[in-house]
Design a protein around this motif. Structure first.
Motif, PDB file in Angstrom:
ATOM      1  N   LYS A  46       0.837  -1.187   0.000  1.00 19.92           N
ATOM      2  CA  LYS A  46       0.000   0.000   0.000  1.00 19.92           C
ATOM      3  C   LYS A  46       0.874   1.239   0.000  1.00 19.92           C
ATOM      4  O   LYS A  46       1.704   1.426   0.896  1.00 19.92           O
ATOM      5  CB  LYS A  46      -0.912   0.002   1.238  1.00 19.92           C
ATOM      6  N   ASP A  47       0.712   2.056  -1.019  1.00 25.33           N
ATOM      7  CA  ASP A  47       1.516   3.275  -1.155  1.00 25.33           C
ATOM      8  C   ASP A  47       3.009   2.960  -1.121  1.00 25.33           C
ATOM      9  O   ASP A  47       3.808   3.704  -0.562  1.00 25.33           O
ATOM     10  CB  ASP A  47       1.167   4.282  -0.054  1.00 25.33           C
ATOM     11  N   GLY A  48       3.370   1.825  -1.710  1.00 26.42           N
ATOM     12  CA  GLY A  48       4.769   1.441  -1.770  1.00 26.42           C
ATOM     13  C   GLY A  48       5.326   0.848  -0.493  1.00 26.42           C
ATOM     14  O   GLY A  48       6.533   0.605  -0.415  1.00 26.42           O
ATOM     15  N   LEU A  49       4.483   0.595   0.496  1.00 23.49           N
ATOM     16  CA  LEU A  49       4.947   0.121   1.799  1.00 23.49           C
ATOM     17  C   LEU A  49       4.411  -1.272   2.111  1.00 23.49           C
ATOM     18  O   LEU A  49       3.245  -1.583   1.831  1.00 23.49           O
ATOM     19  CB  LEU A  49       4.510   1.085   2.904  1.00 23.49           C
ATOM     20  N   MET A  50       5.257  -2.083   2.701  1.00 18.52           N
ATOM     21  CA  MET A  50       4.852  -3.408   3.146  1.00 18.52           C
ATOM     22  C   MET A  50       4.073  -3.300   4.462  1.00 18.52           C
ATOM     23  O   MET A  50       4.074  -2.242   5.098  1.00 18.52           O
ATOM     24  CB  MET A  50       6.094  -4.290   3.302  1.00 18.52           C
ATOM     25  N   PRO A  51       3.403  -4.385   4.877  1.00 21.07           N
ATOM     26  CA  PRO A  51       2.575  -4.330   6.093  1.00 21.07           C
ATOM     27  C   PRO A  51       3.333  -3.803   7.303  1.00 21.07           C
ATOM     28  O   PRO A  51       4.442  -4.246   7.608  1.00 21.07           O
ATOM     29  CB  PRO A  51       2.162  -5.795   6.298  1.00 21.07           C
ATOM     30  N   GLY A  52       2.715  -2.841   7.980  1.00 24.34           N
ATOM     31  CA  GLY A  52       3.269  -2.314   9.220  1.00 24.34           C
ATOM     32  C   GLY A  52       4.315  -1.233   9.068  1.00 24.34           C
ATOM     33  O   GLY A  52       4.699  -0.610  10.069  1.00 24.34           O
ATOM     34  N   MET A  53       4.803  -0.994   7.863  1.00 25.22           N
ATOM     35  CA  MET A  53       5.871  -0.006   7.705  1.00 25.22           C
ATOM     36  C   MET A  53       5.344   1.418   7.850  1.00 25.22           C
ATOM     37  O   MET A  53       4.217   1.724   7.455  1.00 25.22           O
ATOM     38  CB  MET A  53       6.568  -0.173   6.363  1.00 25.22           C
ATOM     39  N   ALA A  54       6.165   2.278   8.425  1.00 27.85           N
ATOM     40  CA  ALA A  54       5.800   3.680   8.613  1.00 27.85           C
ATOM     41  C   ALA A  54       5.900   4.430   7.294  1.00 27.85           C
ATOM     42  O   ALA A  54       6.741   4.114   6.438  1.00 27.85           O
ATOM     43  CB  ALA A  54       6.732   4.318   9.640  1.00 27.85           C
ATOM     44  N   THR A  55       5.046   5.423   7.132  1.00 28.33           N
ATOM     45  CA  THR A  55       5.087   6.249   5.931  1.00 28.33           C
ATOM     46  C   THR A  55       6.250   7.243   6.032  1.00 28.33           C
ATOM     47  O   THR A  55       6.772   7.497   7.130  1.00 28.33           O
ATOM     48  CB  THR A  55       3.782   7.034   5.774  1.00 28.33           C
ATOM     49  N   PRO A  56       6.647   7.828   4.911  1.00 28.87           N
ATOM     50  CA  PRO A  56       7.681   8.865   4.974  1.00 28.87           C
ATOM     51  C   PRO A  56       7.303  10.011   5.912  1.00 28.87           C
ATOM     52  O   PRO A  56       8.163  10.563   6.612  1.00 28.87           O
ATOM     53  CB  PRO A  56       7.795   9.336   3.522  1.00 28.87           C
ATOM     54  N   GLN A  57       6.020  10.359   5.931  1.00 30.48           N
ATOM     55  CA  GLN A  57       5.570  11.440   6.805  1.00 30.48           C
ATOM     56  C   GLN A  57       5.718  11.054   8.278  1.00 30.48           C
ATOM     57  O   GLN A  57       6.107  11.872   9.116  1.00 30.48           O
ATOM     58  CB  GLN A  57       4.105  11.781   6.495  1.00 30.48           C
TER      59      GLN A  57
END
Length: 219
Positions: A137-148
């Motif tokens: 989701k949005d380039g992120l794997m499960p549980g990963m924090a967003t850049p923001q």
């Protein structure tokens, strides 16, 4: 959770400007050495991988090793931020534990890939090895924090560092366990099973500690 004993040589508990309680220069150096040692131990452990069968480039084992390396790398980064800037000694201690433990696991997984004759990066999209339909989701794997969220953690001060780190790492571990369960369900590689199960056990234990620390940080 009982607070670990600290000494002046380990931590500088005097808050710096903005309410931070940064680690001493000696403490940061010691952690850096621990991370290098953990990585080398991980590499050494990975060399014990049986060579009778070698997973292919699109295998579950290769996908898990690559994606979990990326997942772990963010956990290490978050933990280093918490180690430097968190205010609660217990939070800084669990940050050290997570950073050193996951750095060692990165070493093991990267060694697998080299022993299998595979690139550390994949030509397939992340998470494509998971048969349960998990998506990025949005380039992120499960549980990963967003850049923001990562930016907010870097900029946080005082007890807010502890709170943000604990929230992000809790979700990070939940996502990581989901990925580990998928690998355990789909691989019969004994070494991958052994390391993945160790990862799961460690992260489940840390989830309990993170939850307790969240309650402490609220006060």
């Amino acid at each position: 959770m009982t607070a670990p004993a600290t000494t002046d040589s380990e931590y500088d508990e005097t808050p710096a400007e903005g309410g931070r309680a940064p680690a001493s220069r000696y403490g940061v150096l010691a952690l850096a050495i621990m991370l290098v040692v953990g990585l080398l131990l991980g590499y050494a452990g990975g060399l014990l991988t049986p060579r009778l069968t070698r997973p292919g480039d699109a295998s579950v084992e290769a996908g898990f090793a690559r994606d979990m390396t990326t997942h772990h790398a963010q956990a290490v980064e978050m933990s280093l931020i918490a180690y430097r800037s968190a205010t609660l000694p217990e939070v800084r201690q669990i940050a050290v534990d997570i950073a050193t433990g996951q750095q060692g696991e990165i070493g093991a997984m990267q060694t697998w890939l080299r022993e299998w004759g595979l690139s550390p990066t994949a030509s397939n999209p992340p998470m494509s090895w998971m048969s349960d339909g998990a998506t990025v989701k949005d380039g992120l794997m499960p549980g990963m924090a967003t850049p923001q969220q990562m930016t907010a953690l870097r900029n946080a001060q005082g007890i807010e560092v502890d709170r943000q780190f604990l929230t992000l790492m809790y979700d990070h571990h939940l996502g990581g366990i989901h990925m580990i369960d998928a690998a355990l369900d789909e691989t019969d590689n004994a070494e991958v099973v052994r390391v993945a199960q160790t990862m799961k056990n460690t992260q489940q234990s840390e989830l309990n500690n993170l939850r307790q620390l969240q309650a402490q940080a609220k006060g």
